[in-house]
Design a protein around this motif. Structure first.
Motif, PDB file in Angstrom:
ATOM      1  N   ALA A   1       0.820  -1.204   0.000  1.00  0.00           N
ATOM      2  CA  ALA A   1       0.000   0.000   0.000  1.00  0.00           C
ATOM      3  C   ALA A   1       0.856   1.258   0.000  1.00  0.00           C
ATOM      4  CB  ALA A   1      -0.917   0.015   1.228  1.00  0.00           C
ATOM      5  N   ASP A   2       2.195   1.136  -0.004  1.00  0.00           N
ATOM      6  CA  ASP A   2       3.034   2.329   0.015  1.00  0.00           C
ATOM      7  C   ASP A   2       3.172   2.902  -1.394  1.00  0.00           C
ATOM      8  OD1 ASP A   2       5.037   0.947  -1.421  1.00  0.00           O
ATOM      9  OD2 ASP A   2       5.977   0.247   0.421  1.00  0.00           O
ATOM     10  N   ARG A   3       3.785   4.053  -1.512  1.00  0.00           N
ATOM     11  CA  ARG A   3       3.894   4.743  -2.798  1.00  0.00           C
ATOM     12  C   ARG A   3       4.933   4.097  -3.706  1.00  0.00           C
ATOM     13  NH1 ARG A   3       4.965  10.562  -3.046  1.00  0.00           N
ATOM     14  NH2 ARG A   3       3.817  10.372  -5.015  1.00  0.00           N
ATOM     15  N   GLY A   4       5.870   3.376  -3.154  1.00  0.00           N
ATOM     16  CA  GLY A   4       6.859   2.696  -3.962  1.00  0.00           C
ATOM     17  C   GLY A   4       8.012   3.579  -4.409  1.00  0.00           C
ATOM     18  N   ARG A   5       8.808   3.050  -5.331  1.00  0.00           N
ATOM     19  CA  ARG A   5      10.037   3.717  -5.787  1.00  0.00           C
ATOM     20  C   ARG A   5       9.742   4.575  -7.016  1.00  0.00           C
ATOM     21  NH1 ARG A   5      14.961   1.482  -9.074  1.00  0.00           N
ATOM     22  NH2 ARG A   5      13.483  -0.152  -9.634  1.00  0.00           N
ATOM     23  N   ASN A   6      10.243   5.812  -7.000  1.00  0.00           N
ATOM     24  CA  ASN A   6      10.071   6.722  -8.122  1.00  0.00           C
ATOM     25  C   ASN A   6      11.043   6.340  -9.244  1.00  0.00           C
ATOM     26  OD1 ASN A   6       9.723   8.849  -9.855  1.00  0.00           O
ATOM     27  ND2 ASN A   6       9.932  10.439  -8.298  1.00  0.00           N
ATOM     28  N   LEU A   7      10.498   6.131 -10.458  1.00  0.00           N
ATOM     29  CA  LEU A   7      11.323   5.700 -11.596  1.00  0.00           C
ATOM     30  C   LEU A   7      11.673   6.820 -12.564  1.00  0.00           C
ATOM     31  CD1 LEU A   7       9.595   2.313 -12.523  1.00  0.00           C
ATOM     32  CD2 LEU A   7      11.521   2.706 -10.981  1.00  0.00           C
ATOM     33  N   TRP A   8      11.272   8.069 -12.278  1.00  0.00           N
ATOM     34  CA  TRP A   8      11.524   9.137 -13.235  1.00  0.00           C
ATOM     35  C   TRP A   8      12.999   9.329 -13.530  1.00  0.00           C
ATOM     36  CZ3 TRP A   8       8.839  10.791 -16.929  1.00  0.00           C
ATOM     37  CH2 TRP A   8       7.473  10.995 -16.825  1.00  0.00           C
ATOM     38  N   GLY A   9      13.839   9.096 -12.547  1.00  0.00           N
ATOM     39  CA  GLY A   9      15.275   9.268 -12.770  1.00  0.00           C
ATOM     40  C   GLY A   9      15.855   8.307 -13.789  1.00  0.00           C
ATOM     41  N   LEU A  10      15.139   7.222 -14.098  1.00  0.00           N
ATOM     42  CA  LEU A  10      15.621   6.236 -15.066  1.00  0.00           C
ATOM     43  C   LEU A  10      15.034   6.434 -16.460  1.00  0.00           C
ATOM     44  CD1 LEU A  10      15.267   3.055 -12.809  1.00  0.00           C
ATOM     45  CD2 LEU A  10      17.280   4.511 -13.092  1.00  0.00           C
ATOM     46  N   MET A  11      14.127   7.385 -16.620  1.00  0.00           N
ATOM     47  CA  MET A  11      13.385   7.517 -17.877  1.00  0.00           C
ATOM     48  C   MET A  11      14.192   8.137 -19.016  1.00  0.00           C
ATOM     49  SD  MET A  11      10.383   6.188 -17.676  1.00  0.00           S
ATOM     50  CE  MET A  11       9.402   6.956 -18.945  1.00  0.00           C
ATOM     51  N   LYS A  12      15.286   8.847 -18.712  1.00  0.00           N
ATOM     52  CA  LYS A  12      16.172   9.422 -19.742  1.00  0.00           C
ATOM     53  C   LYS A  12      15.380  10.271 -20.746  1.00  0.00           C
ATOM     54  CE  LYS A  12      19.588   5.729 -19.368  1.00  0.00           C
ATOM     55  NZ  LYS A  12      20.350   4.664 -20.062  1.00  0.00           N
ATOM     56  N   ALA A  13      14.638  11.242 -20.214  1.00  0.00           N
ATOM     57  CA  ALA A  13      13.886  12.226 -20.994  1.00  0.00           C
ATOM     58  C   ALA A  13      12.631  11.660 -21.650  1.00  0.00           C
ATOM     59  CB  ALA A  13      14.753  12.900 -22.051  1.00  0.00           C
TER      60      ALA A  13
END
Length: 284
Positions: free
Chosen positions: A232-244
């Motif tokens: 139920a937690d928000r989890g890990r943010n993946l934006w840093g891996l998206m490479k634009a």
């Protein structure tokens, strides 16, 4: 012979208290109901923008601006006594705060349920007689809608990799009035690639079984987070891996959009679920 059906209108407070306003009960019994002359239940006002130039004839239409909406709805309140009427009046007014949104909800057989988030603009008495004698009065109530398009149930579609294909298509419809920004929940195992409206985005994480990725494509709050599917937690943010990589385009209004996708390394546990809000003009 079946007579004509009534429109059902409810107000739902921010705390979840439901007040029937139309389509229930008998007018003349103590309670709340919509009076004569409501305005704003069936339309949205749009301000047109035009561009003019020197020596041009007329102006060129640029587009329209949809501002907030104000629904002017007379609410009649009747009590069993004058004291009961006063209590009902204060009770109803407290359910429509200025700083929090409740919902006006309407149902007809042709449109189904539609909902509009509203807050109080004003609550003014329109005394046609002494309320101490009548045990009731009408109040000109202005409901303010920050976003004036009404909502219906969100459209959704889902896929599970039962055939081993590892690819497929989802279909989403945002309604006739406004573009929509889909949300997705991808359940592993596998690596997801989404292709729609000129975009081709690969999520840069290969999920294990029992993990999921939540994707919100809304341009104001674009979100990609990974977590355990039972968490139920928000989890890990993946934006840093998206490479634009991002989602610059919504799906257009008024049409059913095809959401193509591919999943590398999928198993029979792999799933993809998608949803988009549906918006309409007017509650009725």
């Amino acid at each position: 012979m079946i007579g004509p059906s009534k429109s059902i209108i409810h107000y739902v407070s921010p705390g979840g208290i439901v007040i029937p306003l139309s389509g229930h009960g008998v007018i003349g019994e103590p309670g709340f109901w919509i009076g004569n002359g409501p305005d704003g239940l069936g339309h949205i006002d749009v301000d047109s923008l035009f561009d003019s130039g020197a020596l041009d004839e007329g102006e060129d239409y640029v587009g329209g601006v949809v501002d907030h909406a104000e629904l002017d709805i007379p609410i009649h309140i009747l009590g069993e006594s004058n004291a009961d009427f006063q209590r009902r009046k204060e009770f109803f007014k407290a359910l429509i705060p200025r700083d929090r949104q409740g919902w006006l909800c309407a149902f007809t057989e042709s449109t189904g349920w539609r909902m509009l988030a509203t807050r109080r603009g004003s609550f003014k008495p329109a005394f046609g007689s002494d309320p101490a004698i009548a045990r009731g009065a009408t109040y000109d109530t202005v409901f303010i809608a920050d976003k004036p398009h009404s909502r219906t149930k969100d459209d959704e579609d889902s896929w599970q990799n039962k055939t081993g294909a590892g690819s497929g298509v989802l279909y989403l419809y945002p309604g006739p009035e406004a573009p929509g920004w889909p949300k997705f929940v991808f359940t592993g195992p596998g690596r997801l690639r989404l292709m729609y409206e000129g975009m081709d985005v690969t999520i840069p994480v290969t999920l294990a079984a029992g993990r999921e990725i939540f994707i919100d494509t809304d341009e104001r709050v674009q979100t990609i987070r990974e977590r355990a599917s039972t968490s139920a937690d928000r989890g890990r943010n993946l934006w840093g891996l998206m490479k634009a990589q991002h989602f610059p385009n919504p799906i257009p209004r008024g049409v059913v959009s095809r959401i193509r996708f591919q999943v590398a390394g999928a198993s029979t546990q792999t799933k993809l679920w998608a949803t988009v809000p549906q918006r309409h003009e007017g509650l009725l």
